[in-house]
Design a protein around this motif. Structure first.
Motif, short mmCIF file in Angstrom:
data_model
loop_
_atom_site.label_atom_id
_atom_site.label_comp_id
_atom_site.label_asym_id
_atom_site.label_seq_id
_atom_site.Cartn_x
_atom_site.Cartn_y
_atom_site.Cartn_z
N ILE A 73 -11.39 0.33 -0.76
CA ILE A 73 -10.57 -0.94 -1.04
C ILE A 73 -10.60 -1.40 0.38
CG2 ILE A 73 -8.92 -2.19 -1.69
CD1 ILE A 73 -8.47 -0.46 -4.03
N ILE A 74 -11.50 -2.27 0.23
CA ILE A 74 -11.71 -2.81 2.16
C ILE A 74 -10.80 -4.14 1.90
CG2 ILE A 74 -12.74 -4.16 3.75
CD1 ILE A 74 -15.25 -2.62 2.64
N VAL A 75 -9.14 -4.09 2.55
CA VAL A 75 -8.69 -5.77 2.68
C VAL A 75 -8.67 -5.84 4.38
CG1 VAL A 75 -5.70 -6.56 2.77
CG2 VAL A 75 -6.20 -4.17 1.51
N ARG A 76 -8.60 -7.10 4.39
CA ARG A 76 -9.64 -8.32 5.39
C ARG A 76 -8.50 -9.03 6.03
NH1 ARG A 76 -14.69 -11.61 5.87
NH2 ARG A 76 -14.73 -11.95 7.93
N LEU B 251 0.67 -0.74 -0.28
CA LEU B 251 0.82 0.01 0.05
C LEU B 251 0.59 1.29 0.06
CD1 LEU B 251 -2.43 -1.05 2.55
CD2 LEU B 251 -3.43 -0.15 0.08
N ILE B 252 1.63 1.02 0.13
CA ILE B 252 2.82 2.35 0.72
C ILE B 252 4.09 2.81 -0.80
CG2 ILE B 252 5.20 2.78 1.46
CD1 ILE B 252 4.59 1.49 4.51
N ILE B 253 3.94 1.12 -1.60
CA ILE B 253 4.34 1.60 -2.56
C ILE B 253 3.71 1.69 -3.64
CG2 ILE B 253 5.76 -0.28 -4.81
CD1 ILE B 253 7.56 0.31 -2.51
N MET B 254 2.41 1.68 -3.48
CA MET B 254 1.09 2.09 -4.43
C MET B 254 0.64 3.48 -3.81
SD MET B 254 -0.29 -1.68 -5.83
CE MET B 254 -1.09 -0.77 -6.87
N GLN C 217 3.67 -8.99 -4.83
CA GLN C 217 3.89 -9.34 -6.11
C GLN C 217 1.78 -9.44 -6.61
OE1 GLN C 217 5.63 -7.91 -8.87
NE2 GLN C 217 3.22 -7.45 -10.14
N VAL C 218 2.06 -10.45 -5.84
CA VAL C 218 -0.06 -10.86 -5.39
C VAL C 218 -1.18 -9.74 -5.55
CG1 VAL C 218 -2.21 -12.72 -4.96
CG2 VAL C 218 0.41 -12.68 -5.86
N TRP C 219 -0.61 -8.65 -4.00
CA TRP C 219 -1.18 -7.91 -3.35
C TRP C 219 -1.42 -6.90 -4.56
CZ3 TRP C 219 -2.90 -11.57 -0.99
CH2 TRP C 219 -2.17 -12.33 0.28
N THR C 220 -0.13 -6.35 -5.52
CA THR C 220 0.25 -5.20 -6.41
C THR C 220 -0.88 -5.88 -7.17
OG1 THR C 220 2.45 -5.56 -6.28
CG2 THR C 220 1.79 -4.16 -7.64
N ASN C 221 -1.20 -6.86 -7.81
CA ASN C 221 -1.64 -6.98 -8.74
C ASN C 221 -3.22 -6.62 -8.26
OD1 ASN C 221 0.37 -7.77 -10.78
ND2 ASN C 221 0.31 -9.65 -10.25
N LEU C 222 -3.70 -7.64 -7.48
CA LEU C 222 -5.05 -6.90 -7.17
C LEU C 222 -5.75 -6.35 -6.39
CD1 LEU C 222 -5.23 -10.85 -4.84
CD2 LEU C 222 -6.18 -10.46 -7.14
N ILE C 223 -4.75 -5.12 -6.02
CA ILE C 223 -4.97 -4.19 -5.87
C ILE C 223 -5.15 -2.98 -6.93
CG2 ILE C 223 -4.45 -1.82 -4.80
CD1 ILE C 223 -2.70 -4.04 -2.32
N ASP C 224 -3.83 -3.32 -7.80
CA ASP C 224 -3.89 -2.47 -9.26
C ASP C 224 -5.32 -2.83 -9.61
OD1 ASP C 224 -2.56 -0.59 -10.58
OD2 ASP C 224 -2.18 -2.41 -11.84
N GLU D 209 -6.24 -22.04 7.12
CA GLU D 209 -5.63 -22.03 6.47
C GLU D 209 -5.62 -20.13 6.27
OE1 GLU D 209 -6.84 -23.36 2.09
OE2 GLU D 209 -8.34 -22.40 3.24
N ALA D 210 -5.15 -19.18 6.34
CA ALA D 210 -5.33 -17.64 6.41
C ALA D 210 -5.92 -17.47 4.58
CB ALA D 210 -3.27 -16.40 6.40
N VAL D 211 -6.60 -16.24 5.26
CA VAL D 211 -7.05 -15.74 4.40
C VAL D 211 -7.02 -14.67 3.46
CG1 VAL D 211 -9.96 -15.12 3.12
CG2 VAL D 211 -9.81 -17.46 4.18
N VAL D 212 -7.05 -13.59 2.34
CA VAL D 212 -7.43 -12.44 2.57
C VAL D 212 -7.65 -11.99 1.47
CG1 VAL D 212 -5.02 -10.81 1.81
CG2 VAL D 212 -4.46 -12.46 2.95
N GLU D 213 -8.68 -11.36 2.11
CA GLU D 213 -9.61 -10.58 0.71
C GLU D 213 -9.51 -9.00 0.06
OE1 GLU D 213 -13.37 -13.34 2.26
OE2 GLU D 213 -13.92 -11.48 2.59
N ILE D 214 -9.78 -9.03 -1.03
CA ILE D 214 -9.25 -7.52 -1.27
C ILE D 214 -10.76 -7.29 -2.10
CG2 ILE D 214 -8.14 -6.19 -2.87
CD1 ILE D 214 -5.89 -7.74 -2.20
N THR D 215 -11.60 -6.59 -1.85
CA THR D 215 -12.81 -5.48 -1.80
C THR D 215 -12.98 -4.69 -3.10
OG1 THR D 215 -13.77 -7.25 -0.70
CG2 THR D 215 -15.13 -5.35 -1.49
N ASP D 216 -13.72 -4.21 -4.32
CA ASP D 216 -13.24 -2.65 -4.37
C ASP D 216 -15.53 -3.10 -4.82
OD1 ASP D 216 -13.85 -3.31 -7.42
OD2 ASP D 216 -12.70 -4.13 -6.75
#
Length: 466
Positions: free
Chosen positions: A379-382, A327-330, A360-367, A389-396
């Protein structure tokens, strides 16, 4: 008409029967081309199979506004099979490097030949598979480099702002220091009483930005500066407009300066105000320098952590740190109109993963989320734990993904972006990283106003995972 002998010598048709060669001669149309001529344009409907008889042709793909070299064909060779076999538009452009000759085989005749000749079809499919594999590997690397270049450009912009501000502020601080030295000499020359000096030093130690004036609008602050300036004039202070802004900025009003005006002479009071305003200005400038330095340090730290420099490719990481670094990089893309909400489960244990690849995955999904909202939205990052399992959700809250697009979402080279704005590899790379590299899962659900990409990662390495 092309001669049979020339077809027999072409590796593509070397094993065809005389009957097929004769039929092929009747189907082919010979054309000449000049160096620099565009033979195929990216995005065109595929209508011919190209048999290169003489010369050299270079293939390119348009991505992010640049033509990226992908393949090179030197006679005797061929091109155009991939689009005809897949029924898609031309994946790239082909331009003549030298003068030469081509034989054009219409799409209908090409398909007949594929069906009618096992030897030809085996050759075409094998060579097309090899070319596609090489092309995909080449474009994956270039896509990652292009994404890195885009991030680097954004980082340069983000670093330039605080760096330029630091230079300007440092120059002002040097001038303020010179002024403060002169004010200090003036203050000592007027023999300010000890008690008054204690009051001055207390007022000069105010460094907090949050003060009594911080919640007041600009109009009221200007009115306060005018009032203080008028009062300073009445006390014999010259050029009060130079001093009032610094005093008001620190929340120092007439009420606090009044006792000094009573016990000091006009010359002493002027020297005291001059010293106080100079001290406050230098304090404020040093605070600005600190903020700029912290910002630069934060970006550099995030950049180093994002790339996992000086670390083994696979390491134990807190996925929240990776997301925050991303998020800082973007930030250069987010600050234009994107609000990021975080809902983190901080009890998640560290994961043993390929940290830079996951970033890179987080970058692609946020992009993708930013593009889906045209740069304006939420954008909601949960993160949370579900069984092992660890679950990461990126919602727009963008327009959503069309139903006909959903089945092709993770296919390489599939994209809904305009020509030249992407290769269609971002989600494919993310899928390969999450599923093949980490034995996890990458899922998506979408409706208008809510699209969620879900990354599921095992909390412990699974058998066979390296």
């Amino acid at each position: 008409m092309i001669q049979l002998e020339e077809l027999r010598e072409h590796p593509l048709f070397a094993d065809l029967s005389e009957a097929l060669l004769q039929w092929l001669c009747e189907q082919l149309t010979e054309v000449s081309f000049a160096a620099g001529e565009v033979l195929v344009r990216q995005g065109d409907t595929a209508s011919n199979f190209f048999v290169l008889l003489k010369g050299e042709v270079a293939a390119t793909t348009l991505s992010r506004g640049q033509q990226i070299p992908t393949l090179r064909f030197i006679a005797p060779s061929y091109f155009g099979a991939l689009a005809l076999l897949s029924g898609t538009l031309a994946p790239g452009s082909s331009r003549a490097v030298t003068d030469g000759r081509l034989a054009l085989l219409p799409a209908r005749a090409f398909r007949e030949l594929v069906v009618g000749s096992e030897t030809f079809s085996r050759f075409i499919f094998q060579s097309s598979f090899d070319r596609l594999t090489n092309l995909e590997a080449t474009l994956r690397n270039r896509e990652q480099l292009a994404a890195l270049g885009s991030l680097a450009a954004g980082l340069a912009h983000e670093l330039n702002n605080p760096a330029a501000a630091l230079v300007r502020t440092a120059d002002r601080a040097m001038a303020a220091l010179t002024t403060l030295k002169a004010a200090d000499v003036e203050l000592r020359n007027h023999a300010i009483p000890v008690e008054a000096m204690k009051i001055l030093e207390g007022l000069g130690d105010r460094r907090e930005v949050t003060n009594v004036m911080s919640g007041i609008d600009a109009l009221k602050q200007n009115q306060a500066m005018d009032a203080l300036g008028n009062w300073l004039v009445a006390q014999g202070v010259a050029k009060p407009w130079l001093h009032a802004p610094c005093l008001i900025g620190a929340g120092i009003l007439q009420e606090e300066l009044g006792p000094l005006a009573i016990v000091l002479s006009k010359q002493q009071f002027f020297a005291a105000i001059h010293w106080l305003a100079s001290t406050l200005e230098l304090n404020a400038l040093m605070a600005d320098i600190h903020v700029g330095s912290v910002r630069i340090s934060e970006i550099i730290r995030a950049m180093k952590s994002y790339s996992r420099m000086d670390q083994a490719p696979k390491q134990e990481v807190d996925i929240h740190e990776g997301i925050e670094d991303t998020l800082i990089i973007m930030q250069h893309r987010l600050k234009q109109g994107i609000t990021v909400q975080r809902d983190y489960d901080r009890s998640l244990p560290p994961l043993t993963v390929y940290g830079s690849e996951l970033n890179q995955v987080w970058t692609n999904l946020i992009d993708n989320a930013i593009d889906a909202m045209d740069g304006q939205g939420d954008i909601i990052v949960r993160t949370y734990r579900e069984i092992e399992e660890a679950v990461v959700e990126i919602t727009d809250n963008g327009t959503g993904i069309a139903d006909d697009v959903m089945p092709h979402l993770f296919e390489p080279f599939f994209t809904t972006k305009p020509l030249g704005q992407g290769m269609g590899l971002g989600l494919d790379i993310s899928y390969q990283t999450v599923v093949n590299r980490h034995r996890g899962a990458l899922l998506v659900s979408s409706r208008p106003g809510k699209t969620t990409f879900q990354v599921r990662l095992p909390l412990a390495a699974k058998p066979g995972q390296t």
